[in-house]
Design a protein around this motif. Structure first.
Motif, PDB file in Angstrom:
ATOM      1  N   GLY A 118      42.278   9.968  28.967  1.00 54.60           N
ATOM      2  CA  GLY A 118      42.030  10.573  30.268  1.00 54.60           C
ATOM      3  C   GLY A 118      41.689  12.047  30.250  1.00 54.60           C
ATOM      4  O   GLY A 118      41.692  12.694  31.306  1.00 54.60           O
ATOM      5  N   ARG A 119      41.384  12.619  29.070  1.00 52.16           N
ATOM      6  CA  ARG A 119      40.845  13.972  29.029  1.00 52.16           C
ATOM      7  C   ARG A 119      39.336  13.883  29.263  1.00 52.16           C
ATOM      8  O   ARG A 119      38.680  12.971  28.777  1.00 52.16           O
ATOM      9  N   PHE A 120      38.796  14.870  29.943  1.00 56.49           N
ATOM     10  CA  PHE A 120      37.377  14.839  30.268  1.00 56.49           C
ATOM     11  C   PHE A 120      36.596  15.695  29.283  1.00 56.49           C
ATOM     12  O   PHE A 120      36.981  16.837  29.001  1.00 56.49           O
ATOM     13  N   TRP A 121      35.503  15.138  28.770  1.00 60.67           N
ATOM     14  CA  TRP A 121      34.626  15.831  27.838  1.00 60.67           C
ATOM     15  C   TRP A 121      33.232  15.918  28.440  1.00 60.67           C
ATOM     16  O   TRP A 121      32.727  14.934  29.004  1.00 60.67           O
ATOM     17  N   ALA A 122      32.587  17.072  28.306  1.00 58.71           N
ATOM     18  CA  ALA A 122      31.217  17.222  28.813  1.00 58.71           C
ATOM     19  C   ALA A 122      30.535  18.369  28.089  1.00 58.71           C
ATOM     20  O   ALA A 122      31.178  19.340  27.671  1.00 58.71           O
ATOM     21  N   GLY A 123      29.213  18.253  27.955  1.00 61.27           N
ATOM     22  CA  GLY A 123      28.426  19.280  27.287  1.00 61.27           C
ATOM     23  C   GLY A 123      27.521  20.011  28.255  1.00 61.27           C
ATOM     24  O   GLY A 123      27.145  19.480  29.304  1.00 61.27           O
ATOM     25  N   THR A 124      27.168  21.249  27.912  1.00 64.18           N
ATOM     26  CA  THR A 124      26.242  22.042  28.716  1.00 64.18           C
ATOM     27  C   THR A 124      24.933  22.240  27.950  1.00 64.18           C
ATOM     28  O   THR A 124      24.897  22.165  26.723  1.00 64.18           O
ATOM     29  N   PRO A 286      23.646  -8.257  27.579  1.00 63.31           N
ATOM     30  CA  PRO A 286      23.426  -8.080  26.138  1.00 63.31           C
ATOM     31  C   PRO A 286      24.150  -9.086  25.253  1.00 63.31           C
ATOM     32  O   PRO A 286      23.966  -9.077  24.038  1.00 63.31           O
ATOM     33  N   GLY A 287      25.018  -9.916  25.840  1.00 57.37           N
ATOM     34  CA  GLY A 287      25.741 -10.891  25.026  1.00 57.37           C
ATOM     35  C   GLY A 287      27.047 -10.389  24.460  1.00 57.37           C
ATOM     36  O   GLY A 287      27.699 -11.099  23.674  1.00 57.37           O
ATOM     37  N   VAL A 288      27.455  -9.189  24.818  1.00 60.05           N
ATOM     38  CA  VAL A 288      28.746  -8.632  24.413  1.00 60.05           C
ATOM     39  C   VAL A 288      29.388  -7.985  25.632  1.00 60.05           C
ATOM     40  O   VAL A 288      28.717  -7.686  26.621  1.00 60.05           O
ATOM     41  N   ARG A 289      30.677  -7.752  25.543  1.00 62.53           N
ATOM     42  CA  ARG A 289      31.418  -7.109  26.633  1.00 62.53           C
ATOM     43  C   ARG A 289      31.693  -5.642  26.307  1.00 62.53           C
ATOM     44  O   ARG A 289      31.795  -5.260  25.142  1.00 62.53           O
ATOM     45  N   GLY A 290      31.814  -4.857  27.355  1.00 63.90           N
ATOM     46  CA  GLY A 290      32.175  -3.463  27.188  1.00 63.90           C
ATOM     47  C   GLY A 290      33.660  -3.234  27.383  1.00 63.90           C
ATOM     48  O   GLY A 290      34.462  -4.173  27.349  1.00 63.90           O
ATOM     49  N   ILE A 291      34.016  -1.982  27.571  1.00 64.61           N
ATOM     50  CA  ILE A 291      35.403  -1.558  27.752  1.00 64.61           C
ATOM     51  C   ILE A 291      35.494  -0.806  29.069  1.00 64.61           C
ATOM     52  O   ILE A 291      34.597  -0.037  29.420  1.00 64.61           O
ATOM     53  N   ALA A 292      36.576  -1.016  29.798  1.00 65.43           N
ATOM     54  CA  ALA A 292      36.756  -0.328  31.081  1.00 65.43           C
ATOM     55  C   ALA A 292      36.734   1.168  30.885  1.00 65.43           C
ATOM     56  O   ALA A 292      37.313   1.715  29.936  1.00 65.43           O
ATOM     57  N   GLU A 293      36.045   1.860  31.800  1.00 62.93           N
ATOM     58  CA  GLU A 293      35.938   3.319  31.709  1.00 62.93           C
ATOM     59  C   GLU A 293      37.272   3.966  32.086  1.00 62.93           C
ATOM     60  O   GLU A 293      37.847   3.643  33.124  1.00 62.93           O
ATOM     61  N   PRO A 294      37.791   4.887  31.258  1.00 64.11           N
ATOM     62  CA  PRO A 294      39.071   5.532  31.597  1.00 64.11           C
ATOM     63  C   PRO A 294      38.926   6.439  32.819  1.00 64.11           C
ATOM     64  O   PRO A 294      37.844   6.903  33.154  1.00 64.11           O
ATOM     65  N   VAL A 295      40.048   6.684  33.468  1.00 63.48           N
ATOM     66  CA  VAL A 295      40.080   7.617  34.588  1.00 63.48           C
ATOM     67  C   VAL A 295      40.671   8.929  34.118  1.00 63.48           C
ATOM     68  O   VAL A 295      41.371   9.000  33.095  1.00 63.48           O
ATOM     69  N   LEU A 296      40.407   9.985  34.869  1.00 60.40           N
ATOM     70  CA  LEU A 296      40.959  11.305  34.551  1.00 60.40           C
ATOM     71  C   LEU A 296      42.478  11.274  34.681  1.00 60.40           C
ATOM     72  O   LEU A 296      43.025  10.808  35.685  1.00 60.40           O
ATOM     73  N   ARG A 297      43.167  11.785  33.675  1.00 62.49           N
ATOM     74  CA  ARG A 297      44.620  11.822  33.695  1.00 62.49           C
ATOM     75  C   ARG A 297      45.106  13.118  34.308  1.00 62.49           C
ATOM     76  O   ARG A 297      44.761  14.210  33.852  1.00 62.49           O
ATOM     77  N   ASP A 298      45.906  13.036  35.331  1.00 58.36           N
ATOM     78  CA  ASP A 298      46.477  14.223  35.986  1.00 58.36           C
ATOM     79  C   ASP A 298      47.884  14.495  35.433  1.00 58.36           C
ATOM     80  O   ASP A 298      48.563  13.594  34.960  1.00 58.36           O
TER      81      ASP A 298
END
Length: 298
Positions: A118-124, A286-298
Protein backbone atom coordinates in the motif's frame (compact mmCIF):
# COMPACT_ATOMS: atom_id res chain seq x y z
CA UNK A 1 -18.68 -2.56 -25.81
CA UNK A 2 -17.92 -2.90 -29.50
CA UNK A 3 -16.39 -6.10 -30.83
CA UNK A 4 -13.26 -5.71 -32.95
CA UNK A 5 -11.09 -8.26 -34.71
CA UNK A 6 -9.25 -11.06 -32.90
CA UNK A 7 -11.46 -11.14 -29.81
CA UNK A 8 -10.76 -7.54 -28.85
CA UNK A 9 -13.58 -5.24 -27.73
CA UNK A 10 -13.62 -1.48 -27.56
CA UNK A 11 -15.08 -0.04 -24.36
CA UNK A 12 -17.05 3.18 -24.75
CA UNK A 13 -16.58 5.70 -27.53
CA UNK A 14 -14.11 8.05 -25.80
CA UNK A 15 -10.78 8.92 -27.39
CA UNK A 16 -8.16 10.03 -24.92
CA UNK A 17 -5.21 12.32 -25.58
CA UNK A 18 -3.07 10.05 -23.39
CA UNK A 19 -5.08 7.31 -21.71
CA UNK A 20 -3.11 6.09 -18.70
CA UNK A 21 -3.24 4.28 -15.36
CA UNK A 22 -6.22 1.95 -15.80
CA UNK A 23 -7.32 0.60 -12.41
CA UNK A 24 -9.99 -2.05 -11.89
CA UNK A 25 -12.22 -1.15 -8.93
CA UNK A 26 -13.48 -4.58 -7.82
CA UNK A 27 -16.08 -3.28 -5.34
CA UNK A 28 -17.72 -1.22 -8.09
CA UNK A 29 -16.97 -3.69 -10.91
CA UNK A 30 -15.76 -0.68 -12.92
CA UNK A 31 -12.63 0.47 -14.69
CA UNK A 32 -11.08 3.87 -13.93
CA UNK A 33 -8.30 5.65 -15.81
CA UNK A 34 -6.90 9.10 -16.54
CA UNK A 35 -6.64 11.12 -19.74
CA UNK A 36 -3.54 13.12 -18.93
CA UNK A 37 -3.52 16.16 -21.29
CA UNK A 38 -7.30 16.58 -21.11
CA UNK A 39 -7.20 16.66 -17.28
CA UNK A 40 -9.97 14.08 -17.09
CA UNK A 41 -10.71 10.97 -15.05
CA UNK A 42 -12.83 8.26 -16.65
CA UNK A 43 -15.00 5.45 -15.28
CA UNK A 44 -16.54 2.64 -17.34
CA UNK A 45 -19.08 0.09 -16.15
CA UNK A 46 -18.83 -3.01 -18.39
CA UNK A 47 -22.19 -4.36 -17.15
CA UNK A 48 -24.18 -1.33 -18.29
CA UNK A 49 -21.85 0.24 -20.84
CA UNK A 50 -22.08 3.54 -18.98
CA UNK A 51 -19.08 5.89 -19.16
CA UNK A 52 -18.62 8.81 -16.77
CA UNK A 53 -15.88 11.42 -16.60
CA UNK A 54 -14.74 14.19 -14.28
CA UNK A 55 -12.44 17.17 -14.72
CA UNK A 56 -9.41 17.56 -12.45
CA UNK A 57 -7.41 20.77 -11.85
CA UNK A 58 -4.07 19.46 -13.15
CA UNK A 59 -2.85 16.72 -15.45
CA UNK A 60 -3.04 13.45 -13.53
CA UNK A 61 -0.38 11.00 -14.65
CA UNK A 62 -1.57 8.09 -12.53
CA UNK A 63 -4.03 7.19 -9.80
CA UNK A 64 -4.48 4.68 -6.98
CA UNK A 65 -7.46 3.64 -4.89
CA UNK A 66 -7.64 4.65 -1.24
CA UNK A 67 -9.11 2.57 1.56
CA UNK A 68 -12.01 4.99 2.07
CA UNK A 69 -13.19 4.60 -1.53
CA UNK A 70 -11.46 7.69 -2.85
CA UNK A 71 -8.40 8.22 -5.01
CA UNK A 72 -4.80 9.37 -4.79
CA UNK A 73 -3.84 11.36 -7.88
CA UNK A 74 -0.26 12.11 -8.96
CA UNK A 75 -0.53 15.36 -10.89
CA UNK A 76 1.74 18.16 -12.04
CA UNK A 77 2.71 19.77 -8.74
CA UNK A 78 2.31 16.91 -6.30
CA UNK A 79 0.01 14.25 -4.90
CA UNK A 80 -3.66 14.93 -4.24
CA UNK A 81 -6.46 12.99 -2.58
CA UNK A 82 -10.08 13.07 -3.57
CA UNK A 83 -13.19 11.42 -2.15
CA UNK A 84 -15.15 8.75 -4.00
CA UNK A 85 -16.15 9.62 -7.55
CA UNK A 86 -19.91 9.18 -7.90
CA UNK A 87 -21.40 8.75 -11.37
CA UNK A 88 -23.67 11.61 -12.27
CA UNK A 89 -22.24 13.90 -9.58
CA UNK A 90 -19.46 16.53 -9.80
CA UNK A 91 -15.94 15.58 -8.83
CA UNK A 92 -15.16 16.23 -5.16
CA UNK A 93 -12.42 18.71 -4.33
CA UNK A 94 -8.85 17.46 -4.59
CA UNK A 95 -6.70 18.03 -1.49
CA UNK A 96 -2.93 18.24 -1.82
CA UNK A 97 -1.08 15.80 0.46
CA UNK A 98 2.46 16.20 -0.90
CA UNK A 99 4.24 18.82 -2.99
CA UNK A 100 7.05 18.23 -5.47
CA UNK A 101 9.73 20.81 -6.34
CA UNK A 102 10.67 19.86 -9.88
CA UNK A 103 14.23 20.46 -11.06
CA UNK A 104 13.15 21.40 -14.61
CA UNK A 105 10.35 23.43 -16.13
CA UNK A 106 7.40 21.60 -17.70
CA UNK A 107 7.40 18.47 -15.55
CA UNK A 108 4.60 16.25 -14.25
CA UNK A 109 4.04 12.84 -12.74
CA UNK A 110 3.72 9.96 -15.14
CA UNK A 111 3.30 6.24 -14.41
CA UNK A 112 2.70 4.89 -10.90
CA UNK A 113 0.88 2.49 -8.57
CA UNK A 114 0.88 1.08 -5.04
CA UNK A 115 3.14 -1.75 -3.94
CA UNK A 116 1.54 -4.83 -2.36
CA UNK A 117 1.82 -3.18 1.07
CA UNK A 118 0.00 0.00 0.00
CA UNK A 119 2.90 2.42 -0.48
CA UNK A 120 2.48 4.59 -3.56
CA UNK A 121 5.21 4.78 -6.20
CA UNK A 122 5.28 7.23 -9.12
CA UNK A 123 7.80 8.78 -11.48
CA UNK A 124 8.15 12.30 -12.87
CA UNK A 125 9.21 13.37 -16.35
CA UNK A 126 9.93 16.42 -18.47
CA UNK A 127 6.94 16.60 -20.80
CA UNK A 128 9.00 17.70 -23.80
CA UNK A 129 10.52 14.33 -24.61
CA UNK A 130 12.59 15.81 -27.43
CA UNK A 131 14.89 17.27 -24.74
CA UNK A 132 15.77 13.80 -23.42
CA UNK A 133 16.19 15.52 -20.05
CA UNK A 134 17.32 13.21 -17.25
CA UNK A 135 15.43 15.18 -14.58
CA UNK A 136 12.87 12.43 -14.01
CA UNK A 137 12.72 10.92 -10.54
CA UNK A 138 11.09 7.90 -8.97
CA UNK A 139 9.23 8.71 -5.75
CA UNK A 140 7.84 6.61 -2.90
CA UNK A 141 4.95 7.99 -0.85
CA UNK A 142 3.94 6.62 2.56
CA UNK A 143 0.52 7.97 3.47
CA UNK A 144 0.97 7.00 7.12
CA UNK A 145 3.79 9.50 7.58
CA UNK A 146 3.21 11.81 4.62
CA UNK A 147 6.81 11.24 3.50
CA UNK A 148 7.52 11.59 -0.21
CA UNK A 149 11.06 10.35 -0.90
CA UNK A 150 13.19 10.27 -4.05
CA UNK A 151 14.38 6.70 -4.55
CA UNK A 152 15.93 6.97 -8.01
CA UNK A 153 16.90 9.92 -10.19
CA UNK A 154 18.34 10.58 -13.67
CA UNK A 155 15.35 9.03 -15.42
CA UNK A 156 13.95 10.42 -18.65
CA UNK A 157 10.47 8.89 -18.93
CA UNK A 158 9.84 6.56 -15.96
CA UNK A 159 7.20 3.95 -16.69
CA UNK A 160 6.30 0.29 -16.33
CA UNK A 161 5.99 0.21 -12.52
CA UNK A 162 4.83 -3.20 -11.32
CA UNK A 163 5.36 -5.63 -8.46
CA UNK A 164 5.60 -9.41 -8.45
CA UNK A 165 2.75 -11.39 -6.83
CA UNK A 166 4.74 -11.82 -3.61
CA UNK A 167 5.81 -8.18 -3.71
CA UNK A 168 9.51 -9.03 -3.56
CA UNK A 169 10.41 -7.83 -7.05
CA UNK A 170 9.81 -4.32 -8.36
CA UNK A 171 9.89 -3.47 -12.06
CA UNK A 172 10.55 -0.02 -13.55
CA UNK A 173 10.99 0.99 -17.18
CA UNK A 174 12.26 4.07 -18.97
CA UNK A 175 10.27 4.38 -22.18
CA UNK A 176 12.27 7.18 -23.75
CA UNK A 177 13.79 6.20 -27.14
CA UNK A 178 17.26 6.86 -25.69
CA UNK A 179 16.71 4.24 -22.95
CA UNK A 180 14.05 1.62 -23.80
CA UNK A 181 14.89 -0.56 -20.82
CA UNK A 182 13.09 -2.39 -18.02
CA UNK A 183 14.89 -2.98 -14.72
CA UNK A 184 14.08 -5.42 -11.94
CA UNK A 185 14.90 -4.78 -8.28
CA UNK A 186 14.85 -6.93 -5.19
CA UNK A 187 12.22 -5.34 -2.97
CA UNK A 188 12.14 -5.30 0.82
CA UNK A 189 8.41 -5.45 1.57
CA UNK A 190 8.96 -4.42 5.18
CA UNK A 191 10.75 -1.16 4.46
CA UNK A 192 9.70 -0.48 0.87
CA UNK A 193 13.35 -0.42 -0.24
CA UNK A 194 14.48 -1.63 -3.69
CA UNK A 195 18.01 -2.97 -4.17
CA UNK A 196 20.15 -4.96 -6.60
CA UNK A 197 18.99 -3.29 -9.82
CA UNK A 198 19.56 -5.29 -12.99
CA UNK A 199 18.47 -5.08 -16.59
CA UNK A 200 15.37 -7.22 -16.97
CA UNK A 201 14.46 -6.44 -20.60
CA UNK A 202 16.36 -4.56 -23.29
CA UNK A 203 13.40 -3.32 -25.32
CA UNK A 204 15.69 -2.19 -28.12
CA UNK A 205 15.52 -5.81 -29.28
CA UNK A 206 11.71 -6.00 -29.26
CA UNK A 207 8.95 -4.04 -31.04
CA UNK A 208 7.94 -0.81 -29.32
CA UNK A 209 9.06 1.26 -26.39
CA UNK A 210 8.33 -0.06 -22.84
CA UNK A 211 5.35 1.91 -21.55
CA UNK A 212 2.85 0.94 -18.82
CA UNK A 213 2.78 -2.56 -17.37
CA UNK A 214 0.94 -5.14 -15.27
CA UNK A 215 1.81 -8.48 -13.66
CA UNK A 216 -0.37 -11.59 -13.87
CA UNK A 217 -0.92 -14.21 -11.16
CA UNK A 218 1.87 -16.36 -12.63
CA UNK A 219 4.31 -13.50 -12.10
CA UNK A 220 4.74 -12.70 -15.78
CA UNK A 221 5.23 -9.07 -16.77
CA UNK A 222 2.95 -7.49 -19.39
CA UNK A 223 4.36 -4.34 -21.01
CA UNK A 224 2.83 -2.09 -23.64
CA UNK A 225 4.99 -1.82 -26.75
CA UNK A 226 4.38 1.85 -27.53
CA UNK A 227 4.71 2.70 -31.26
CA UNK A 228 4.44 -1.00 -32.18
CA UNK A 229 0.75 -1.66 -31.49
CA UNK A 230 1.54 -4.65 -29.27
CA UNK A 231 1.42 -5.77 -25.65
CA UNK A 232 4.20 -8.19 -24.69
CA UNK A 233 4.26 -10.83 -21.96
CA UNK A 234 7.66 -11.65 -20.45
CA UNK A 235 8.37 -14.57 -18.13
CA UNK A 236 10.10 -14.24 -14.77
CA UNK A 237 13.50 -14.73 -16.41
CA UNK A 238 12.92 -11.95 -18.94
CA UNK A 239 12.05 -14.21 -21.87
CA UNK A 240 9.40 -13.03 -24.34
CA UNK A 241 6.46 -15.41 -24.00
CA UNK A 242 3.98 -13.84 -26.42
CA UNK A 243 2.93 -10.60 -28.09
CA UNK A 244 -0.68 -9.50 -28.55
CA UNK A 245 -1.59 -7.04 -31.29
CA UNK A 246 -3.93 -4.17 -30.35
CA UNK A 247 -5.80 -1.92 -32.80
CA UNK A 248 -3.78 1.25 -32.22
CA UNK A 249 -0.13 2.13 -32.66
CA UNK A 250 0.50 3.53 -29.19
CA UNK A 251 -0.77 1.36 -26.34
CA UNK A 252 0.01 3.21 -23.11
CA UNK A 253 -0.80 0.97 -20.15
CA UNK A 254 -2.57 -2.28 -19.36
CA UNK A 255 -4.44 -3.59 -16.32
CA UNK A 256 -6.27 -6.77 -15.39
CA UNK A 257 -9.93 -6.49 -14.46
CA UNK A 258 -13.32 -8.09 -14.71
CA UNK A 259 -15.01 -10.33 -12.16
CA UNK A 260 -12.36 -13.01 -12.58
CA UNK A 261 -9.48 -10.60 -13.23
CA UNK A 262 -9.18 -12.38 -16.58
CA UNK A 263 -9.72 -9.35 -18.82
CA UNK A 264 -6.80 -7.20 -19.90
CA UNK A 265 -7.73 -3.55 -20.44
CA UNK A 266 -5.38 -1.46 -22.59
CA UNK A 267 -5.41 2.33 -22.88
CA UNK A 268 -3.79 4.25 -25.73
CA UNK A 269 -2.45 7.59 -26.93
CA UNK A 270 -4.27 9.57 -29.60
CA UNK A 271 -1.98 10.34 -32.53
CA UNK A 272 -4.26 10.18 -35.58
CA UNK A 273 -7.48 12.22 -35.63
CA UNK A 274 -8.69 10.26 -38.66
CA UNK A 275 -8.35 6.88 -36.90
CA UNK A 276 -11.38 6.24 -34.65
CA UNK A 277 -9.39 3.81 -32.49
CA UNK A 278 -6.43 6.11 -31.84
CA UNK A 279 -6.83 7.03 -28.17
CA UNK A 280 -9.42 4.32 -27.50
CA UNK A 281 -9.54 1.77 -24.67
CA UNK A 282 -9.91 -1.92 -25.46
CA UNK A 283 -10.49 -5.17 -23.58
CA UNK A 284 -9.18 -8.62 -24.43
CA UNK A 285 -8.97 -12.06 -22.85
CA UNK A 286 -5.31 -13.12 -22.60
CA UNK A 287 -5.96 -16.55 -21.08
CA UNK A 288 -4.41 -15.71 -17.70
CA UNK A 289 -5.63 -13.93 -14.58
CA UNK A 290 -4.23 -10.83 -12.98
CA UNK A 291 -3.88 -9.72 -9.37
CA UNK A 292 -6.13 -7.30 -7.51
CA UNK A 293 -4.71 -3.78 -7.44
CA UNK A 294 -3.62 -2.76 -3.90
CA UNK A 295 -5.12 0.28 -2.22
CA UNK A 296 -3.20 3.08 -0.53
CA UNK A 297 -2.39 2.21 3.07
CA UNK A 298 -3.18 4.94 5.60
Amino acid sequence: MTSLAQGIERIGEMRCGVGESPVWHAAEAALYWTDIPNRTLWRFDPATGRADHWAVPEMAGCMAMTADGGWLLAMETGLFRTARLVPGQPAPAATRVATVAHSHAGMRFNDGRCDRQGRFWAGTMVMDMSLAATDGKLYRFDARTGALDVIRDELITPNGLAFSPDGRTMYVSDSHPARQAVWAYDYDTGTGTPSNPRLFIDMNTYPGRPDGAAVDEEGCYWICGNDAGQVHRFTLDGRLDRSVAVPFAKPAMCAFGGAGLDTLYVTSIRTDDTDPLSGAVVALRPGVRGIAEPVLRD
